[in-house]
Design an enzyme around this catalytic site. Sequence first.
Site, mmCIF file in Angstrom:
data_model
loop_
_atom_site.group_PDB
_atom_site.id
_atom_site.type_symbol
_atom_site.label_atom_id
_atom_site.label_comp_id
_atom_site.label_asym_id
_atom_site.label_seq_id
_atom_site.Cartn_x
_atom_site.Cartn_y
_atom_site.Cartn_z
ATOM 1 N N GLY A 16 -24.353 -24.462 -5.002
ATOM 2 C CA GLY A 16 -25.549 -25.217 -5.376
ATOM 3 C C GLY A 16 -25.759 -25.415 -6.854
ATOM 4 N N GLU A 44 -4.260 -11.158 20.500
ATOM 5 C CA GLU A 44 -5.670 -11.263 20.116
ATOM 6 C C GLU A 44 -6.537 -10.258 20.870
ATOM 7 O OE1 GLU A 44 -6.402 -12.884 17.564
ATOM 8 O OE2 GLU A 44 -4.515 -13.988 17.397
#
Length: 497
Positions: A113, A336
């Site tokens: 930002g 996984e």
Amino acid sequence: MVKEISLGIGIAVVIFLAFQGINLVPTLVLIGVGYFLFNLFKKQGLGSSNNFNTHQKSNKEAADVTFEDIGGQETAKNEILEALEFVRDIDDVKSLGIRPLKGIMLSGPPGTGKTLMAKAVARHIDSAFISTSGSEFVEMYAGVGAKRVRELFEKAKDLARKEDKTNAVIFIDEIEILGGKRGQNSSHLEYDQTLNQLLVELDGMSIDDEINILVIGATNRIDILDKAILRPGRFDRIVKVDLPDKEGRHNILEIHTQNKPLAEDVDLEQIAKETFRFSGAQLESLANEAAIMAMRDDSKEIRSEHFKEAIDKVMMGEKLNRRPQEEELKRVAYHETGHALVAEFVKPGSVSTINITSRGKALGYVRHNPEDDHYLQTLDYIRGQIAVCIAGAITEEKILGNRSTGATNDFKKATELAKKIIFGGMSELGVVSKEHLTSDKIHKEINKIITAEEKRVNKWIDSNQEVILEVGEILLEEESIRGEEFRKKLKIESEIA
């Protein structure tokens, strides 16, 4: 119009001289060469000053941004607002003999930002706003950058006069390109001349100037900036614009979902937890991607599942059309599942999703759900992360009889984590100096740390092979499984550290 008249006159002169029998070839060649060089210099910025490509924002764009529109940066905003009092209360500043605030340096990762803050500053002090990038100042020709710096300050003043304002904000993004340490480019003094000119312009700014100019620089490499540019009297404030914490991410998500219809099952606080180390730009992209996925489903509301899918996309990339062969897919599923199983033993409740859909460079992945942001890491935490990293390869070996290259990145990460233990003074070597440790000694200690974790992982996998096989079959059929469903099958009775 002037060009057309001049061209017509030139052609008429050439025709007249040709009728007089004069050889015009040398003259035409010289004119052609001169025209070519003129255009070349003009393109490089040595001609008209109008060629300098600054992005002038007549307060229209800057006026649309306020500090309320920037979430997750309360500390940075407060620091900037405090500094801006020196600009707004100019009479008090003069009466107390305070020198003017000349520059603010915004430092932080991309997407946090910094540009928005510069625009909010312009709105807050009601100033003209002009922005550019550090790369616009450096050319191959000596003197161009310095000339462009002078032009930039003149344009800022002209823009302020045109808009009838007494303040102007100059925003320089990627300022490290023109403000890097002098002497680094010995074969290209243009860099040093450009920085010198910027320093001259900053030093020349006075509280009695007709137009008060505030220079805002933005960088994610403050370590390479020249010390002269950061000294007091030039960039008086150095503001850290860091990645938002959990509360900041929640605030940013609220801002970016104000104009979006959210379903009742959407929990922004939970999404904030799952997006650790996301920047403000990534969170904006997340909200946008979730809306796109809702539109694809012909849904009038954005549901929780859309946000979960969007998180995966922002983190890993879009789903790929490629699909591994059945044997490879089975290996990915067990790999996984092994990661997820050990993650649950290390920290119960941490697994959010197990997925074997190809995204980016990953054939499958486990998305974790950190409860809190961690800025310090303990020995137990790092050991647990090493165990999770090596679990996939060990599961492959236990179930399928061998390992694959799919664990290469896992091992690389495990090695880096082991080095953290060593250089953090948490290994059996005690407090050590990185420079005085031989590579052989480091290798032996890394091997010892990882071997110790392998013993824990082997025990957990041996006692849960049935669950691994069952979950693997679910993944092969449905491609993903939620953490809640996985934990029901695992039935962990107690936390094991």
